[in-house]
Scaffold this motif. Structure first.
Motif, PDB file in Angstrom:
ATOM      1  N   CYS A   8       0.849  -1.186   0.000  1.00  0.00           N
ATOM      2  CA  CYS A   8       0.000   0.000   0.000  1.00  0.00           C
ATOM      3  C   CYS A   8       0.888   1.241   0.000  1.00  0.00           C
ATOM      4  O   CYS A   8       1.919   1.289   0.694  1.00  0.00           O
ATOM      5  CB  CYS A   8      -0.904  -0.011   1.224  1.00  0.00           C
ATOM      6  SG  CYS A   8      -1.908   1.475   1.412  1.00  0.00           S
ATOM      7  N   LEU A   9       0.539   2.251  -0.780  1.00  0.00           N
ATOM      8  CA  LEU A   9       1.366   3.451  -0.886  1.00  0.00           C
ATOM      9  C   LEU A   9       1.488   4.186   0.450  1.00  0.00           C
ATOM     10  O   LEU A   9       2.520   4.807   0.730  1.00  0.00           O
ATOM     11  CB  LEU A   9       0.779   4.385  -1.942  1.00  0.00           C
ATOM     12  CG  LEU A   9       0.675   3.812  -3.362  1.00  0.00           C
ATOM     13  CD1 LEU A   9       0.187   4.875  -4.333  1.00  0.00           C
ATOM     14  CD2 LEU A   9       2.017   3.245  -3.827  1.00  0.00           C
ATOM     15  N   VAL A  12       4.152   2.463   2.358  1.00  0.00           N
ATOM     16  CA  VAL A  12       5.504   2.791   1.866  1.00  0.00           C
ATOM     17  C   VAL A  12       6.018   4.053   2.537  1.00  0.00           C
ATOM     18  O   VAL A  12       7.194   4.156   2.916  1.00  0.00           O
ATOM     19  CB  VAL A  12       5.474   2.962   0.324  1.00  0.00           C
ATOM     20  CG1 VAL A  12       6.827   3.474  -0.172  1.00  0.00           C
ATOM     21  CG2 VAL A  12       5.118   1.642  -0.348  1.00  0.00           C
ATOM     22  N   TYR A  28       8.167  11.951   2.651  1.00  0.00           N
ATOM     23  CA  TYR A  28       8.935  11.612   1.450  1.00  0.00           C
ATOM     24  C   TYR A  28      10.368  12.144   1.533  1.00  0.00           C
ATOM     25  O   TYR A  28      11.325  11.440   1.211  1.00  0.00           O
ATOM     26  CB  TYR A  28       8.227  12.165   0.212  1.00  0.00           C
ATOM     27  CG  TYR A  28       9.069  12.053  -1.032  1.00  0.00           C
ATOM     28  CD1 TYR A  28       9.310  10.815  -1.616  1.00  0.00           C
ATOM     29  CD2 TYR A  28       9.632  13.192  -1.614  1.00  0.00           C
ATOM     30  CE1 TYR A  28      10.096  10.711  -2.761  1.00  0.00           C
ATOM     31  CE2 TYR A  28      10.418  13.097  -2.745  1.00  0.00           C
ATOM     32  CZ  TYR A  28      10.647  11.845  -3.311  1.00  0.00           C
ATOM     33  OH  TYR A  28      11.432  11.741  -4.431  1.00  0.00           O
ATOM     34  N   GLU A  56       9.952   2.660  -5.615  1.00  0.00           N
ATOM     35  CA  GLU A  56       8.693   2.445  -4.910  1.00  0.00           C
ATOM     36  C   GLU A  56       8.314   3.679  -4.090  1.00  0.00           C
ATOM     37  O   GLU A  56       7.151   4.093  -4.064  1.00  0.00           O
ATOM     38  CB  GLU A  56       8.816   1.230  -3.990  1.00  0.00           C
ATOM     39  CG  GLU A  56       7.542   0.897  -3.226  1.00  0.00           C
ATOM     40  CD  GLU A  56       7.748  -0.212  -2.214  1.00  0.00           C
ATOM     41  OE1 GLU A  56       6.871  -1.099  -2.121  1.00  0.00           O
ATOM     42  OE2 GLU A  56       8.783  -0.198  -1.516  1.00  0.00           O
ATOM     43  N   ASN A  59       7.234   6.522  -6.520  1.00  0.00           N
ATOM     44  CA  ASN A  59       5.891   6.258  -7.053  1.00  0.00           C
ATOM     45  C   ASN A  59       4.802   6.575  -6.025  1.00  0.00           C
ATOM     46  O   ASN A  59       3.769   7.173  -6.358  1.00  0.00           O
ATOM     47  CB  ASN A  59       5.801   4.798  -7.483  1.00  0.00           C
ATOM     48  CG  ASN A  59       4.430   4.443  -8.016  1.00  0.00           C
ATOM     49  OD1 ASN A  59       3.978   4.988  -9.011  1.00  0.00           O
ATOM     50  ND2 ASN A  59       3.749   3.518  -7.324  1.00  0.00           N
ATOM     51  N   ALA A  60       5.060   6.204  -4.781  1.00  0.00           N
ATOM     52  CA  ALA A  60       4.078   6.476  -3.721  1.00  0.00           C
ATOM     53  C   ALA A  60       3.882   7.977  -3.555  1.00  0.00           C
ATOM     54  O   ALA A  60       2.753   8.462  -3.409  1.00  0.00           O
ATOM     55  CB  ALA A  60       4.539   5.846  -2.419  1.00  0.00           C
ATOM     56  N   ARG A  70      -4.697  10.677  -5.851  1.00  0.00           N
ATOM     57  CA  ARG A  70      -4.869  10.080  -4.526  1.00  0.00           C
ATOM     58  C   ARG A  70      -6.316   9.624  -4.323  1.00  0.00           C
ATOM     59  O   ARG A  70      -6.574   8.536  -3.775  1.00  0.00           O
ATOM     60  CB  ARG A  70      -4.478  11.096  -3.445  1.00  0.00           C
ATOM     61  CG  ARG A  70      -4.617  10.557  -2.033  1.00  0.00           C
ATOM     62  CD  ARG A  70      -4.257  11.616  -0.997  1.00  0.00           C
ATOM     63  NE  ARG A  70      -4.443  11.091   0.351  1.00  0.00           N
ATOM     64  CZ  ARG A  70      -4.244  11.793   1.460  1.00  0.00           C
ATOM     65  NH1 ARG A  70      -3.859  13.080   1.388  1.00  0.00           N
ATOM     66  NH2 ARG A  70      -4.428  11.238   2.642  1.00  0.00           N
ATOM     67  N   TYR A  73      -6.853   6.508  -6.260  1.00  0.00           N
ATOM     68  CA  TYR A  73      -6.165   5.390  -5.614  1.00  0.00           C
ATOM     69  C   TYR A  73      -6.943   4.907  -4.391  1.00  0.00           C
ATOM     70  O   TYR A  73      -7.077   3.685  -4.178  1.00  0.00           O
ATOM     71  CB  TYR A  73      -4.750   5.810  -5.197  1.00  0.00           C
ATOM     72  CG  TYR A  73      -4.021   4.754  -4.400  1.00  0.00           C
ATOM     73  CD1 TYR A  73      -3.424   3.673  -5.025  1.00  0.00           C
ATOM     74  CD2 TYR A  73      -3.931   4.839  -3.010  1.00  0.00           C
ATOM     75  CE1 TYR A  73      -2.768   2.688  -4.294  1.00  0.00           C
ATOM     76  CE2 TYR A  73      -3.279   3.866  -2.270  1.00  0.00           C
ATOM     77  CZ  TYR A  73      -2.702   2.795  -2.921  1.00  0.00           C
ATOM     78  OH  TYR A  73      -2.051   1.820  -2.202  1.00  0.00           O
ATOM     79  N   ARG A  77      -7.983   0.981  -4.228  1.00  0.00           N
ATOM     80  CA  ARG A  77      -6.793   0.462  -3.568  1.00  0.00           C
ATOM     81  C   ARG A  77      -6.779  -1.072  -3.531  1.00  0.00           C
ATOM     82  O   ARG A  77      -5.753  -1.709  -3.778  1.00  0.00           O
ATOM     83  CB  ARG A  77      -6.743   1.021  -2.137  1.00  0.00           C
ATOM     84  CG  ARG A  77      -5.410   0.849  -1.443  1.00  0.00           C
ATOM     85  CD  ARG A  77      -5.309   1.845  -0.303  1.00  0.00           C
ATOM     86  NE  ARG A  77      -6.420   1.704   0.600  1.00  0.00           N
ATOM     87  CZ  ARG A  77      -6.362   1.102   1.786  1.00  0.00           C
ATOM     88  NH1 ARG A  77      -5.205   0.594   2.182  1.00  0.00           N
ATOM     89  NH2 ARG A  77      -7.391   1.020   2.559  1.00  0.00           N
TER      90      ARG A  77
END
Length: 366
Positions: A8-9, A12, A28, A56, A59-60, A70, A73, A77
């Motif tokens: 799942c983002l 991450v 981030y 990864e 991308n998240a 978002r 997503y 999800r």
């Protein structure tokens, strides 16, 4: 099935699903410094793994930092995370439970080897762990309630009751997106994609309902064969039988005195109705009869029976008597009597008034 690397983002970035845009940006930047490929390679991680880890992360951030992406997503999800899951490999997510609807899968009632409590304890543990892993993967938080352990023959009643109460009311958190039959993203236009999505929702709902019913059915199957439950029911049955017998005995003890008392009352009543005539021996003992000093014989005192007759009956009898007797019966009257209704008056004036009022024409004199 989805590859282990597909996460799942939000997971991450180590963020909750309700995080803000500032929190996404801050997370981030912090993780980018830690997962930069150059830094990871220097620490001994292979270049391919270091690059994949950093990609990864990027991308998240790209998806979650864009409000529109978002939102999309968040609504898709489950499909994204389980996009690689097929019906042939879905057993890795949903265990095959139908093989356990059989008495041949266990032997005895131990909690080891193929014992009843070992086999079914492992099955329900697997179901529970699937729920936990799914919730964790989707970042659902603590939505899965802790399941009570199955225990063994030595378990107390409260534990047994809690275990079956949990599984007989089981509800899964999984949405069964892997049961989809249509690839919504490949739809040629918006209308077709919407129809495909609606059909997929129906399929998921049906698959989820069937899974819940299967788990509950397995719990019922196991409970029916659980030696602890069988013993508890037997003990309850014996207690209920004992209570019922005790109640019936108590009712019998209560009813018997009532029956005997009623019989005594009836006997006393019968004795009171019969009067004993004094015998000769009694008379002699009392002084030789009526002329003796105590010449009173013992006779039960009973009130004479009085026959009550109504006024109408008395009048009808008087009318039916012969003429001489009828005159005697009415001789006590004042002589001012109405022939029609038989009413008797103290004076002739009252009688005349009665005749005028009622229309009775004749006067009966003495």
């Amino acid at each position: 099935m989805a590859s282990p690397e597909k996460r799942c983002l939000y997971e991450v970035l180590n963020l909750p699903r309700d995080c803000t845009a500032d929190e996404i940006r801050s997370a981030y930047r912090k993780l980018a410094l830690q997962r930069h490929p150059d830094k990871l390679i220097k620490s001994g991680i292979p270049e391919s793994e270091a690059t994949a880890s950093f990609q990864e992360l990027v991308n998240a951030y790209e998806v979650l930092s864009d409000a529109r992406e978002r939102a999309w997503y968040d609504s898709h999800r489950s499909q994204i995370l389980f996009s690689g899951t097929t019906s042939s490999s879905s057993s890795a997510v949903v265990p095959d439970l139908f093989t356990f609807f059989s008495n041949s899968v266990y032997s005895g009632f131990s909690d080891k080897g193929k014992g009843f409590y070992k086999v079914y304890g492992d099955v329900f543990d697997k179901i529970y762990m699937n729920e936990l892993n799914y919730a964790k993967r989707l970042g659902l938080g603590n939505v899965v309630k802790e399941a009570p352990v199955m225990g063994n023959l030595e378990s107390v009643y409260e534990q047994v009751n809690a275990f079956y109460g949990y599984w007989l009311g089981f509800v899964t958190v999984m949405d069964f997106v892997w049961a989809d039959e249509y690839d919504v993203m490949s739809g040629p236009n918006r209308k077709s994609r919407r129809l495909m999505e609606e059909e997929n929702k129906k399929i998921r709902k049906r698959a989820r309902r069937e899974y819940i019913e299967t788990v509950r059915g397995l719990a019922e199957f196991v409970k029916k064969r659980d030696k602890r439950v069988i013993d508890i029911r037997k003990r309850r049955g014996r207690k209920e039988t004992a209570k019922r017998d005790e109640y019936e005995e108590e009712q019998e003890r209560i009813d018997k005195p009532e029956i005997s008392s009623k019989a005594e009352v009836d006997e006393k009543r019968e004795d009171g109705l019969h009067t004993e005539e004094p015998s000769c021996a009694d008379n002699e003992n009392n002084g030789g009869g009526d002329d003796g000093p105590t010449g009173k014989s013992k006779v039960s005192k009973q009130a004479p029976a009085v026959k009550v007759t109504s006024k109408k009956e008395a009048k009808s009898k008087a009318k039916n008597l012969p003429k001489g007797k009828k005159q005697k019966a009415t001789s006590r009257n004042s002589g001012n009597e109405c022939d029609t209704c038989g009413a008797d008056f103290d004076s002739r004036t009252k009688l005349h008034k009665h005749l005028n009022d009622t229309g009775h024409a004749t006067i009966k004199s003495r």
